[in-house]
Design a protein around this motif. Structure first.
Motif, PDB file in Angstrom:
ATOM      1  N   ALA A 123      86.521  49.969  35.505  1.00  0.00           N
ATOM      2  CA  ALA A 123      86.061  50.137  36.887  1.00  0.00           C
ATOM      3  C   ALA A 123      84.612  50.597  36.956  1.00  0.00           C
ATOM      4  O   ALA A 123      83.952  50.432  37.994  1.00  0.00           O
ATOM      5  CB  ALA A 123      86.958  51.140  37.619  1.00  0.00           C
ATOM      6  N   GLN A 152      83.448  43.372  37.610  1.00  0.00           N
ATOM      7  CA  GLN A 152      84.443  44.435  37.499  1.00  0.00           C
ATOM      8  C   GLN A 152      85.836  43.841  37.350  1.00  0.00           C
ATOM      9  O   GLN A 152      86.646  44.320  36.545  1.00  0.00           O
ATOM     10  CB  GLN A 152      84.382  45.357  38.717  1.00  0.00           C
ATOM     11  CG  GLN A 152      85.121  46.663  38.515  1.00  0.00           C
ATOM     12  CD  GLN A 152      84.991  47.608  39.686  1.00  0.00           C
ATOM     13  OE1 GLN A 152      85.818  47.585  40.591  1.00  0.00           O
ATOM     14  NE2 GLN A 152      83.959  48.449  39.679  1.00  0.00           N
ATOM     15  N   CYS A 153      86.097  42.771  38.090  1.00  0.00           N
ATOM     16  CA  CYS A 153      87.376  42.076  37.964  1.00  0.00           C
ATOM     17  C   CYS A 153      87.516  41.487  36.563  1.00  0.00           C
ATOM     18  O   CYS A 153      88.597  41.541  35.956  1.00  0.00           O
ATOM     19  CB  CYS A 153      87.474  40.980  39.016  1.00  0.00           C
ATOM     20  SG  CYS A 153      89.036  40.070  38.985  1.00  0.00           S
ATOM     21  N   THR A 193      88.382  39.569  43.365  1.00  0.00           N
ATOM     22  CA  THR A 193      87.534  40.731  43.599  1.00  0.00           C
ATOM     23  C   THR A 193      87.774  41.330  44.983  1.00  0.00           C
ATOM     24  O   THR A 193      87.698  42.552  45.167  1.00  0.00           O
ATOM     25  CB  THR A 193      86.049  40.352  43.425  1.00  0.00           C
ATOM     26  OG1 THR A 193      85.811  40.014  42.050  1.00  0.00           O
ATOM     27  CG2 THR A 193      85.132  41.496  43.808  1.00  0.00           C
ATOM     28  N   LEU A 222      90.734  43.424  44.581  1.00  0.00           N
ATOM     29  CA  LEU A 222      90.392  44.553  43.724  1.00  0.00           C
ATOM     30  C   LEU A 222      89.610  45.604  44.503  1.00  0.00           C
ATOM     31  O   LEU A 222      89.869  46.806  44.388  1.00  0.00           O
ATOM     32  CB  LEU A 222      89.587  44.065  42.527  1.00  0.00           C
ATOM     33  CG  LEU A 222      89.240  45.098  41.454  1.00  0.00           C
ATOM     34  CD1 LEU A 222      90.498  45.564  40.747  1.00  0.00           C
ATOM     35  CD2 LEU A 222      88.251  44.511  40.452  1.00  0.00           C
ATOM     36  N   LYS A 223      88.674  45.151  45.294  1.00  0.00           N
ATOM     37  CA  LYS A 223      87.865  46.066  46.100  1.00  0.00           C
ATOM     38  C   LYS A 223      88.740  46.856  47.064  1.00  0.00           C
ATOM     39  O   LYS A 223      88.559  48.075  47.236  1.00  0.00           O
ATOM     40  CB  LYS A 223      86.803  45.275  46.864  1.00  0.00           C
ATOM     41  CG  LYS A 223      85.907  46.129  47.739  1.00  0.00           C
ATOM     42  CD  LYS A 223      84.869  45.270  48.454  1.00  0.00           C
ATOM     43  CE  LYS A 223      83.977  46.123  49.345  1.00  0.00           C
ATOM     44  NZ  LYS A 223      82.963  45.278  50.053  1.00  0.00           N
ATOM     45  N   LEU A 257      90.765  49.476  44.870  1.00  0.00           N
ATOM     46  CA  LEU A 257      90.010  50.558  44.223  1.00  0.00           C
ATOM     47  C   LEU A 257      89.270  51.434  45.208  1.00  0.00           C
ATOM     48  O   LEU A 257      88.967  52.593  44.902  1.00  0.00           O
ATOM     49  CB  LEU A 257      89.028  49.964  43.206  1.00  0.00           C
ATOM     50  CG  LEU A 257      89.633  49.197  42.036  1.00  0.00           C
ATOM     51  CD1 LEU A 257      88.533  48.777  41.065  1.00  0.00           C
ATOM     52  CD2 LEU A 257      90.682  50.023  41.316  1.00  0.00           C
ATOM     53  N   TYR A 262      85.314  50.994  43.477  1.00  0.00           N
ATOM     54  CA  TYR A 262      84.686  49.682  43.320  1.00  0.00           C
ATOM     55  C   TYR A 262      83.182  49.854  43.491  1.00  0.00           C
ATOM     56  O   TYR A 262      82.714  50.429  44.472  1.00  0.00           O
ATOM     57  CB  TYR A 262      85.212  48.686  44.354  1.00  0.00           C
ATOM     58  CG  TYR A 262      84.479  47.371  44.334  1.00  0.00           C
ATOM     59  CD1 TYR A 262      84.706  46.447  43.324  1.00  0.00           C
ATOM     60  CD2 TYR A 262      83.529  47.075  45.313  1.00  0.00           C
ATOM     61  CE1 TYR A 262      84.020  45.240  43.291  1.00  0.00           C
ATOM     62  CE2 TYR A 262      82.843  45.871  45.283  1.00  0.00           C
ATOM     63  CZ  TYR A 262      83.087  44.961  44.275  1.00  0.00           C
ATOM     64  OH  TYR A 262      82.397  43.767  44.236  1.00  0.00           O
TER      65      TYR A 262
END
Length: 402
Positions: free
Chosen positions: A319, A342-343, A359, A362-363, A366, A370
């Protein structure tokens, strides 16, 4: 003897300093490490985004190679231009464009090394070896060292590249001494770097050197990697990068480099070394500059923490990488390696063409963990090169300082 109230003030001040030092020796900036498990993060991303499509991956290779061929073909007309005033900017434009486009196959070969290109290990190996060898990258060797980087990202001991220098390493006094020193504000001007090192000219010159030669230096002498008791490189089986049982893979990597070197030598004999340098050599240097720039900015930033072993884990380190946009065209040509990194670190076997959509999920998962930096690339590169000098010798979570 000092009056009692003066003594009390000195004691209180000493306690405050000690408390500040103690805090910096644990979590700098009050940073609280992320507690998500990797399963929780994976479950937040739709399952279909993890499915690899070999045909789709190969079509990306075809697109990149066709684009490179088209740019190369256009360059063959440059020397027919009527004047030097036209030919010089045309060549410069070719070098910039071709160097940027050639990063695409580099990224695809990198995906092969992660197994993200295809479900077939054989297909991954064939495409990765051919594409990386064509760009003078030792495919298997770098894939193995790069895998170690992914497994230890963000760790002060486990990572094998982009490891921050410590306060002691750069020659600065211990934090306790610096905190109690009345001249602590001047401490950064007393280590081994000269005053000249603080000038913009020096910064730009050192940046140019690293962008131009950083990648081959990393391959040959482990430049920017971890310290080792002996010469470490990507062409022979020397720990800690490789183990003796991996010698066969190193041999295959070296064969690719030798083959490509032979092809370039043959073409130089047919068309002249200058011609090969103009059409391939300078764009190749451009590819190297892009790779160093991209990877440096992904892992080096004033907002990126690094962890010591007692608080590090894989997902925390993954991360702590930075997503950046290089502009719509460059993001497309580079298969979004910059704005979905990051992904990629969380799930390196996810196909690259799904990383942008992933992403978004993911954003959302996180939240504050992120990291996206919208600073213009040139400005971010200059800023980070000047500000990200070292981290503290102690502390569970540390940030770059200068």
């Amino acid at each position: 003897m000092a009056p009692p109230h003066v003594v009390d003030d000195q004691v209180r001040q000493r306690i405050v300093v000690q408390d500040e030092i103690k805090q910096k020796q644990t979590y700098e900036r009050g940073y609280v490490p992320m507690d998500f498990t990797i399963k929780e993060i994976r479950d937040s991303i739709p399952a279909h985004l993890f499915i690899r499509d070999t045909t789709k991956s190969i079509m990306h290779v075809v697109k990149d190679l066709v684009t490179i061929a088209a740019v190369f073909y256009c360059a063959t007309f440059i020397d027919t231009l009527p004047s030097l005033a036209l030919r010089i900017p045309a060549w410069i434009a070719y070098w910039i464009i071709q160097g940027t486009v050639m990063v695409g196959p580099w990224i695809l070969a990198h995906e092969c090394g992660h197994g993200a290109f295809s479900d077939s290990k054989t297909i991954n190996t064939i495409f990765g070896w051919v594409l990386h060898s064509a760009l003078l990258v030792p495919y298997q060797a770098w894939a193995m060292s790069h895998s170690k980087h992914h497994k230890g990202t963000g760790s002060m001991t486990r990572d094998v590249v982009f490891i921050p220098a410590t306060r002691a390493y750069v020659g600065l006094p211990p934090l306790e001494k610096a905190a109690q020193d009345e001249a602590s504000e001047q401490e950064h001007h007393h280590h081994h770097e000269s005053i000249f090192a603080e000038t913009p000219l020096y910064t730009l010159g050192s940046l140019f050197f690293v962008l131009t030669f950083g990648w081959p230096l990393y391959l040959f002498v482990n430049f920017s990697g971890h310290e080792a008791p002996h010469w470490v490189n990507h062409f022979q089986t020397i720990a800690p990068l490789f183990e003796p049982h991996q010698a066969k893979n190193i041999f295959y990597s070296n064969c690719g480099i030798v083959l490509m070197g032979s092809i370039l030598t043959y073409l130089s004999m047919i068309f002249s070394p200058l011609t090969v340098f103009m059409y391939y050599g300078i764009p190749y240097l451009g590819v190297n500059a892009w790779i160093v720039c991209i990877t440096y900015l992904q892992h080096t930033d004033p907002e990126v923490p690094h962890f010591r072993d007692n608080v590090w884990n894989f997902q925390r380190g993954a991360a702590c990488t930075v997503d950046r946009s290089f502009g719509t065209i460059v993001n497309h040509l580079h298969h979004h390696i910059g704005d979905s990194h990051q992904c990629h670190h969380m799930f390196s076997q996810m196909p690259f063409y799904n990383a942008v959509e992933a992403t978004k999920h993911l954003k959302a998962k996180l939240g504050k963990y992120y990291i996206f930096d919208d600073t213009p690339i040139a400005k971010a590169l200059y800023r980070n090169w000047r500000q990200c000098k070292f981290v503290e010798d102690e502390g569970d979570v540390v940030f770059f300082k200068h």
